[in-house]
Motif scaffolding. Structure first.
Motif, PDB file in Angstrom:
ATOM      1  N   PRO A 128     -12.985  14.769  -0.503  1.00 47.67           N
ATOM      2  CA  PRO A 128     -12.284  13.885   0.433  1.00 47.67           C
ATOM      3  C   PRO A 128     -11.837  12.575  -0.198  1.00 47.67           C
ATOM      4  N   LEU A 129     -12.470  12.181  -1.306  1.00 44.91           N
ATOM      5  CA  LEU A 129     -12.065  10.939  -1.962  1.00 44.91           C
ATOM      6  C   LEU A 129     -10.680  11.062  -2.588  1.00 44.91           C
ATOM      7  N   VAL A 130     -10.254  12.288  -2.921  1.00 47.86           N
ATOM      8  CA  VAL A 130      -8.891  12.491  -3.429  1.00 47.86           C
ATOM      9  C   VAL A 130      -7.896  12.084  -2.348  1.00 47.86           C
ATOM     10  N   TYR A 131      -8.162  12.511  -1.124  1.00 48.51           N
ATOM     11  CA  TYR A 131      -7.326  12.122   0.020  1.00 48.51           C
ATOM     12  C   TYR A 131      -7.399  10.616   0.245  1.00 48.51           C
ATOM     13  N   CYS A 132      -8.624  10.078   0.214  1.00 45.79           N
ATOM     14  CA  CYS A 132      -8.810   8.650   0.468  1.00 45.79           C
ATOM     15  C   CYS A 132      -8.061   7.789  -0.551  1.00 45.79           C
ATOM     16  N   LEU A 133      -8.138   8.159  -1.814  1.00 48.23           N
ATOM     17  CA  LEU A 133      -7.516   7.354  -2.862  1.00 48.23           C
ATOM     18  C   LEU A 133      -6.003   7.272  -2.706  1.00 48.23           C
ATOM     19  N   THR A 134      -5.376   8.386  -2.321  1.00 49.47           N
ATOM     20  CA  THR A 134      -3.916   8.353  -2.135  1.00 49.47           C
ATOM     21  C   THR A 134      -3.542   7.448  -0.965  1.00 49.47           C
ATOM     22  N   ARG A 135      -4.314   7.497   0.120  1.00 51.12           N
ATOM     23  CA  ARG A 135      -4.002   6.674   1.297  1.00 51.12           C
ATOM     24  C   ARG A 135      -4.281   5.205   1.039  1.00 51.12           C
ATOM     25  N   TRP A 136      -5.339   4.906   0.319  1.00 50.55           N
ATOM     26  CA  TRP A 136      -5.615   3.509  -0.032  1.00 50.55           C
ATOM     27  C   TRP A 136      -4.550   2.976  -0.982  1.00 50.55           C
ATOM     28  N   ALA A 137      -4.109   3.826  -1.901  1.00 46.65           N
ATOM     29  CA  ALA A 137      -3.069   3.409  -2.845  1.00 46.65           C
ATOM     30  C   ALA A 137      -1.785   3.054  -2.111  1.00 46.65           C
ATOM     31  N   GLY A 155       0.331  -0.724  -1.841  1.00 43.42           N
ATOM     32  CA  GLY A 155       1.664  -0.896  -2.395  1.00 43.42           C
ATOM     33  C   GLY A 155       2.057   0.063  -3.492  1.00 43.42           C
ATOM     34  N   PHE A 156       1.246   1.076  -3.746  1.00 38.14           N
ATOM     35  CA  PHE A 156       1.569   2.069  -4.776  1.00 38.14           C
ATOM     36  C   PHE A 156       2.130   3.321  -4.106  1.00 38.14           C
ATOM     37  N   SER A 157       3.365   3.664  -4.410  1.00 38.60           N
ATOM     38  CA  SER A 157       4.016   4.807  -3.750  1.00 38.60           C
ATOM     39  C   SER A 157       3.597   6.142  -4.347  1.00 38.60           C
ATOM     40  N   LEU A 158       3.045   6.127  -5.560  1.00 38.90           N
ATOM     41  CA  LEU A 158       2.580   7.345  -6.247  1.00 38.90           C
ATOM     42  C   LEU A 158       3.692   8.372  -6.432  1.00 38.90           C
ATOM     43  N   GLY A 159       4.923   7.902  -6.502  1.00 45.77           N
ATOM     44  CA  GLY A 159       6.025   8.805  -6.822  1.00 45.77           C
ATOM     45  C   GLY A 159       6.756   9.411  -5.648  1.00 45.77           C
ATOM     46  N   ILE A 160       6.315   9.149  -4.401  1.00 46.46           N
ATOM     47  CA  ILE A 160       7.031   9.717  -3.262  1.00 46.46           C
ATOM     48  C   ILE A 160       8.341   8.963  -3.068  1.00 46.46           C
ATOM     49  N   TYR A 214       8.851   5.811   1.626  1.00 47.69           N
ATOM     50  CA  TYR A 214       7.687   4.922   1.482  1.00 47.69           C
ATOM     51  C   TYR A 214       7.946   3.580   2.167  1.00 47.69           C
ATOM     52  N   GLN A 215       9.123   3.043   1.992  1.00 46.33           N
ATOM     53  CA  GLN A 215       9.451   1.756   2.589  1.00 46.33           C
ATOM     54  C   GLN A 215       9.451   1.844   4.110  1.00 46.33           C
ATOM     55  N   GLU A 216       9.976   2.943   4.649  1.00 51.39           N
ATOM     56  CA  GLU A 216       9.977   3.128   6.101  1.00 51.39           C
ATOM     57  C   GLU A 216       8.546   3.178   6.638  1.00 51.39           C
ATOM     58  N   GLY A 217       7.699   3.905   5.928  1.00 48.16           N
ATOM     59  CA  GLY A 217       6.310   3.990   6.348  1.00 48.16           C
ATOM     60  C   GLY A 217       5.606   2.646   6.271  1.00 48.16           C
ATOM     61  N   LYS A 218       5.963   1.855   5.270  1.00 45.20           N
ATOM     62  CA  LYS A 218       5.367   0.529   5.112  1.00 45.20           C
ATOM     63  C   LYS A 218       5.773  -0.380   6.258  1.00 45.20           C
ATOM     64  N   GLU A 219       7.032  -0.337   6.630  1.00 44.95           N
ATOM     65  CA  GLU A 219       7.523  -1.184   7.722  1.00 44.95           C
ATOM     66  C   GLU A 219       6.916  -0.791   9.064  1.00 44.95           C
ATOM     67  N   THR A 273       6.036  15.440  -4.179  1.00 47.36           N
ATOM     68  CA  THR A 273       5.345  15.608  -2.892  1.00 47.36           C
ATOM     69  C   THR A 273       3.829  15.725  -3.009  1.00 47.36           C
ATOM     70  N   TRP A 274       3.279  15.739  -4.239  1.00 47.30           N
ATOM     71  CA  TRP A 274       1.839  15.988  -4.361  1.00 47.30           C
ATOM     72  C   TRP A 274       0.969  14.978  -3.627  1.00 47.30           C
ATOM     73  N   PRO A 275       1.329  13.677  -3.563  1.00 48.41           N
ATOM     74  CA  PRO A 275       0.448  12.768  -2.820  1.00 48.41           C
ATOM     75  C   PRO A 275       0.382  13.097  -1.336  1.00 48.41           C
ATOM     76  N   LEU A 276       1.458  13.689  -0.814  1.00 50.30           N
ATOM     77  CA  LEU A 276       1.505  14.029   0.601  1.00 50.30           C
ATOM     78  C   LEU A 276       0.811  15.350   0.904  1.00 50.30           C
TER      79      LEU A 276
END
Length: 208
Positions: free
Chosen positions: A53-62, A66-71, A76-81, A162-165
């Protein structure tokens, strides 16, 4: 339906192995303490259920940091807003806390309430207080993992964009299987003496 069939197959395989190894058919204990399959895989199962589960957690915390991780940058900007990544980080934090609680399945504080828990400290943790929620979560995340795998396959698989998603959720079937095994090992270890037909008698006289 597939999940139910899988559970039935696992139970049948367990019963066959116990009979073949000479273990007790009811409690599964072998002639030596810690000799059962569950006890041998308990630690690896707990650490797996902690790490996945920490793999999931790390992507969401990233994402929240402010780290988009390539998406896709626009997505990413829409989700941030919209505050989507902060909400995801909140859920990830709950998942992280759950991962830490999983370690209690092999730690003393998972068997005896720690000192800081006023009113409960020093008392033994009822086994079902850990087994029931762990089993529920195991079934839930395993089912969700299969759903995500079907979704990813229908989209053509995981890609570099799409891997982070998608990738973290496809690992949830491993999380669920490991958590279930860890919970069953904890339950087996915490049980008292087996009295099946008065012939087994293995285990401790009282729960640890």
């Amino acid at each position: 339906m597939i999940l139910v069939v899988g559970i039935g197959w696992a139970l049948a395989a367990t019963a066959y192995r116990r009979a073949a190894a000479g273990d007790c058919l009811d409690c599964g204990r072998g002639p030596r303490p810690g000799s059962t399959l569950l006890q041998r895989i308990a630690r690896p199962a707990v650490w797996t259920a902690f790490a996945v589960p920490l793999v999931y957690c790390l992507t969401r915390w990233a994402w929240a940091l402010g780290f988009s991780l390539g998406i896709d940058p626009v997505f990413y900007q829409e989700g941030k807003e919209e505050g989507l990544w902060l909400a995801g980080a909140g859920l990830a934090t709950l998942g992280g806390l759950g991962a830490i609680l999983t370690l209690g399945l092999m730690q003393r504080w998972g068997e005896v309430f720690p000192r800081w828990m006023v009113g409960l400290r020093g008392r033994r943790v009822p086994p079902m207080l850990a087994v029931v929620p762990a089993t529920f979560v195991a079934v839930l995340v395993t089912s969700a993992g299969f759903m995500y795998i079907r979704l990813v396959v229908s989209r053509g698989g995981v890609t570099a964009e799409t891997w982070p998603l998608e990738l973290p959720e496809t690992l949830w079937i491993i999380w669920g299987a490991a958590l279930f095994a860890a919970a069953m090992a904890y339950r087996e270890r915490r049980r008292g003496t087996c009295g099946t037909c008065g012939t087994c008698g293995r285990g401790e006289a009282a729960s640890r």
